[in-house]
Design a protein around this motif. Sequence first.
Motif, PDB file in Angstrom:
ATOM      1  N   VAL A  19       0.930  -1.157   0.090  1.00  0.00           N
ATOM      2  CA  VAL A  19       0.217  -0.144  -0.018  1.00  0.00           C
ATOM      3  C   VAL A  19       0.986   1.284  -0.104  1.00  0.00           C
ATOM      4  CG1 VAL A  19      -1.714   1.309   1.380  1.00  0.00           C
ATOM      5  CG2 VAL A  19      -1.993  -1.245   1.192  1.00  0.00           C
ATOM      6  N   LEU A  20       1.876   1.090   0.675  1.00  0.00           N
ATOM      7  CA  LEU A  20       2.628   2.431   0.928  1.00  0.00           C
ATOM      8  C   LEU A  20       3.486   2.565  -0.462  1.00  0.00           C
ATOM      9  CD1 LEU A  20       4.367   4.635   2.707  1.00  0.00           C
ATOM     10  CD2 LEU A  20       6.037   2.812   3.108  1.00  0.00           C
ATOM     11  N   ASP A  21       4.216   1.522  -1.205  1.00  0.00           N
ATOM     12  CA  ASP A  21       4.869   1.781  -2.362  1.00  0.00           C
ATOM     13  C   ASP A  21       3.711   2.401  -3.382  1.00  0.00           C
ATOM     14  OD1 ASP A  21       7.256   0.993  -1.341  1.00  0.00           O
ATOM     15  OD2 ASP A  21       6.858  -1.045  -1.933  1.00  0.00           O
ATOM     16  N   LYS A  36       9.855  -1.789   6.895  1.00  0.00           N
ATOM     17  CA  LYS A  36      10.016  -2.938   7.328  1.00  0.00           C
ATOM     18  C   LYS A  36       9.131  -3.375   8.423  1.00  0.00           C
ATOM     19  CE  LYS A  36      15.043  -3.009   6.535  1.00  0.00           C
ATOM     20  NZ  LYS A  36      15.946  -2.471   7.352  1.00  0.00           N
ATOM     21  N   GLY A  37       8.301  -2.401   8.969  1.00  0.00           N
ATOM     22  CA  GLY A  37       7.058  -2.626  10.021  1.00  0.00           C
ATOM     23  C   GLY A  37       7.558  -2.432  11.303  1.00  0.00           C
ATOM     24  N   VAL A  38       8.788  -1.609  11.311  1.00  0.00           N
ATOM     25  CA  VAL A  38       9.308  -1.499  12.652  1.00  0.00           C
ATOM     26  C   VAL A  38       8.941  -0.187  13.008  1.00  0.00           C
ATOM     27  CG1 VAL A  38      11.611  -1.020  13.709  1.00  0.00           C
ATOM     28  CG2 VAL A  38      11.355  -2.787  12.080  1.00  0.00           C
ATOM     29  N   THR A  41       5.456   4.426  11.671  1.00  0.00           N
ATOM     30  CA  THR A  41       5.147   5.778  11.162  1.00  0.00           C
ATOM     31  C   THR A  41       4.214   5.917   9.965  1.00  0.00           C
ATOM     32  OG1 THR A  41       7.218   6.031  10.047  1.00  0.00           O
ATOM     33  CG2 THR A  41       7.216   7.022  12.083  1.00  0.00           C
ATOM     34  N   CYS A  42       3.931   4.445   9.315  1.00  0.00           N
ATOM     35  CA  CYS A  42       3.466   4.574   8.013  1.00  0.00           C
ATOM     36  C   CYS A  42       1.992   3.914   8.155  1.00  0.00           C
ATOM     37  CB  CYS A  42       3.930   3.691   7.255  1.00  0.00           C
ATOM     38  SG  CYS A  42       4.151   2.149   7.635  1.00  0.00           S
ATOM     39  N   LEU A  43       1.233   4.110   9.531  1.00  0.00           N
ATOM     40  CA  LEU A  43      -0.079   3.369   9.770  1.00  0.00           C
ATOM     41  C   LEU A  43      -1.182   4.303   9.004  1.00  0.00           C
ATOM     42  CD1 LEU A  43       0.334   2.883  13.643  1.00  0.00           C
ATOM     43  CD2 LEU A  43       0.778   1.301  11.814  1.00  0.00           C
TER      44      LEU A  43
HETATM   45  S1  FES Z   1       7.601   2.707   7.441  1.00  0.00           S
HETATM   46 FE1  FES Z   1       8.128   1.828   9.326  1.00  0.00          FE
HETATM   47  S2  FES Z   1       6.584   0.583   9.750  1.00  0.00           S
HETATM   48 FE2  FES Z   1       6.098   1.170   7.708  1.00  0.00          FE
END
Ligand code: FES
Length: 331
Positions: A19-21, A36-38, A41-43
């Motif tokens: 979705v982000l890409d 990477k899901g860490v 911030t991209c929620l």
């Molecule tokens: S960009 Fe870091 S969790 Fe998605």
Amino acid sequence: MTQFFLDGQAFDSLEDESVLDSLIKAGHKLNFSCKKGVCKTCLVQHVGGQLPVGAQRGLDQALKEQGYVCSCLCKPTDGLKFKSVMTQDLFISASLLSKKYLSESVVEVTLNLSKPINGRAGQYVNLRRFDGLTRSYSLAPGSHGRQAVVHVRRKYNGQFSDWLFHRAGNGEQLLLQGPLGAAYYQQGYSADTLVIVACGTGLGAAYYIAQEAIELGHQGDIFLYYGTNDIAELYQHSQLMQASLRHRQLHYLACITKTSQGNLPGKVVVADPFDEAAKNHQFDRQHRVVLCGEPSFVNASRKAAFLNGVPIDRVHAIAFEYKDLRARERA
Ligand code: FES
């Protein structure tokens, strides 16, 4: 081609695209950093359609229940609907209560929060300042309820760390997201031999984990190896020496990498912290290894732990992302 929606607007996604890409490709402005899901911030928030399996991987239960999804991990299915997350949905206000310089390059920052957080040792928070610049920091000892404590190393050219170290004063207003991260101490670890290896300001998280394990009645031994470049960067050394005298199960050793130091104080050796740990332990399923520090150190040590026989499910990584987490302008 898959179509999904954000705030009612349709976006196309190619196979295997997150979705982000897809949003970035379409020129949409969205906060992100690690991809990477860490960093969390991209929620985005799920409001309709069938979520793909694993779309909420790595989120804690509260975030899952509210429908949050890391857009960097989610591969959209057709018709999936999201809404953007507002700052106030995820952040609370925090004001700088005090600063305490722990070494020439590390400051302990204590924040007063607008509401209590239930932070655990090993978790981290994202701090955002007035201009949107955001950084992640692990919680350090002293964090509880409406108080969050973090250790900040002043980094060369570090916009946020330099500002916190030199210029931010008491009363400075920030925003705080979190606590985040699932690598915290759990009661099921009680009989294990804990080997905590930290570098840099990872010591804050490492010390906090050792402290929390002791408070929760940990039965096994706890070994804390702390690595830094030289004696000048060693901090909280005497506190850890005293803590190891108070708690017989806690064993502490500092490791420095530069040799031109003259006489070394007690509990300091010249060695890489993970190499020193590997030399002192015959790792097996009784051991649990916790790694705290910058990603390069944590990733290298995680690999070394595995090669030294620690089962990968018994290696816990607490790494910091120092990247700029602001929304990025795209061409
Ligand atoms: S960009 Fe870091 S969790 Fe998605």
